[in-house]
Design an enzyme around this catalytic site. Structure first.
Site, mmCIF file in Angstrom:
data_model
loop_
_atom_site.group_PDB
_atom_site.id
_atom_site.type_symbol
_atom_site.label_atom_id
_atom_site.label_comp_id
_atom_site.label_asym_id
_atom_site.label_seq_id
_atom_site.Cartn_x
_atom_site.Cartn_y
_atom_site.Cartn_z
ATOM 1 N N LYS A 38 6.898 2.312 -4.669
ATOM 2 C CA LYS A 38 5.533 2.108 -5.148
ATOM 3 C C LYS A 38 5.513 1.758 -6.635
ATOM 4 C CE LYS A 38 3.282 2.731 -1.305
ATOM 5 N NZ LYS A 38 2.634 1.566 -0.655
ATOM 6 N N SER A 51 -0.644 0.338 -3.240
ATOM 7 C CA SER A 51 0.271 1.275 -3.877
ATOM 8 C C SER A 51 -0.202 2.679 -3.503
ATOM 9 C CB SER A 51 0.305 1.052 -5.387
ATOM 10 O OG SER A 51 1.180 1.957 -6.023
ATOM 11 N N TYR A 74 10.244 6.832 -2.114
ATOM 12 C CA TYR A 74 8.872 6.369 -1.896
ATOM 13 C C TYR A 74 8.238 6.025 -3.242
ATOM 14 C CZ TYR A 74 4.029 6.321 -0.221
ATOM 15 O OH TYR A 74 2.738 5.961 0.077
#
Length: 305
Positions: A173, A155, A169
């Site tokens: 994550k 992560s 993004y």
């Protein structure tokens, strides 16, 4: 709430590591480290296997093409690994590293860009993880105990804190974080399958143009006073200053991941790496606790909490 990673994990001396995204950055650093240990087996993967030429060619090192966005590609990679080692095939450590960041103004991101980002970061991690769980679950020691393994899902600070200009993004994550925690709680303790969410802060290769994509600028967000432009200016100023002391070396992350796998202790569910992510995560947690206290009366809706 079901506990996770309840037993100390012992890395077998002949452990097999599968790593995705080995063409550069963290994946390349981990692959290089594992390749330097003759007793270990390595399955190094990348979309283009020619990028893996830095690795030696030995029976213990298998270099494969793997596109995590393609279910058939994932299936083919696992089948190739089993065919290569036959009955001796086992899988002990998986590092889900494949991915890239999509930055830019969220309002201008296209359907293709947003779907591609989530497909790679989240669904790619999910595909490889569950195939690995199946292999680990079926592999037992001679004493009747599960050999098990460790799955490291990479992560980021971006999986803990949302910053302007990187919404998809962060979404990918954050999804990896929640999904990994849920799956970790599904594992029976006897299976000895451990999941670790690795959360590095800035990594040097990430700021050198590797594994980055950019959405087109949106005219409504061009003013320097916009939050995303301020963050860009701050980051660029740091890069131009030539400091980079707060950025982590991929090799340091690789060594820490290997240490967690081999140290013979319980595997942490989350592994924040770097002073920046540790401090920012702590500040977020403390801020959230403060917000909870402020909203205590509303959250209880008239009931005592």
């Amino acid at each position: 709430m079901n506990p996770v990673n309840t037993k100390p994990y012992t890395l077998p001396p002949d452990a097999t590591w599968l790593i995705t995204g080995c063409s550069s950055g963290i994946g390349k650093a981990i692959a290089t480290l594992i390749a330097s240990k003759p007793s270990l087996r390595l399955i190094a993967t990348a979309r283009n296997p020619s990028t893996l030429s830095y690795l030696p060619s030995t029976h213990n090192i298998l270099k494969l093409a793997l596109d995590v966005t393609s279910p058939s590609s994932v299936d083919a990679a696992f089948a190739a690994a089993k065919a290569h080692w036959g009955e001796e095939f086992h899988l002990d450590v998986v590092v889900n590293n494949a991915g890239y960041s999509l930055s830019g103004d969220t309002e201008s991101a296209t359907e293709e860009e947003m779907h591609a980002e989530i497909e790679t970061l989240f669904f790619g991690t999910a595909r490889v993880t569950m195939r690995a769980v199946g292999v680990m679950r079926e592999s037992k020691k001679e004493k009747g105990e599960w050999r098990g393994g460790v799955i490291f899902n990479i992560s980021s600070l971006a999986g803990l804190i949302g910053l302007p200009g990187h919404a998809f993004y962060h979404a990918g994550k954050f999804a990896v974080e929640g999904w990994s925690e849920s799956v970790a709680r599904e594992m029976h303790p006897d299976w000895n399958i451990n999941i670790c969410i690795v959360e590095p802060s800035g990594v040097k290769t990430e700021f050198e143009g590797h594994s980055k994509a950019h959405a087109a600028p949106h005219p409504a967000y061009t003013d320097p006073s916009m939050p995303a432009r301020k963050l860009e200016a701050y980051v660029n100023a740091g890069i131009k200053a030539g400091g980079g002391e707060h950025l982590m070396e991929p090799s340091a992350i690789a060594e820490t991941i290997f240490m967690i796998a081999e140290r013979g202790e319980k595997v942490p569910l989350r592994l924040p790496l770097g002073a920046v992510v540790w401090k920012m995560a702590k500040a977020k947690a403390e801020g959230f606790l403060g917000e909870l206290e402020v909203l205590k009366g509303i959250s209880g809706m008239g009931k005592e909490l």
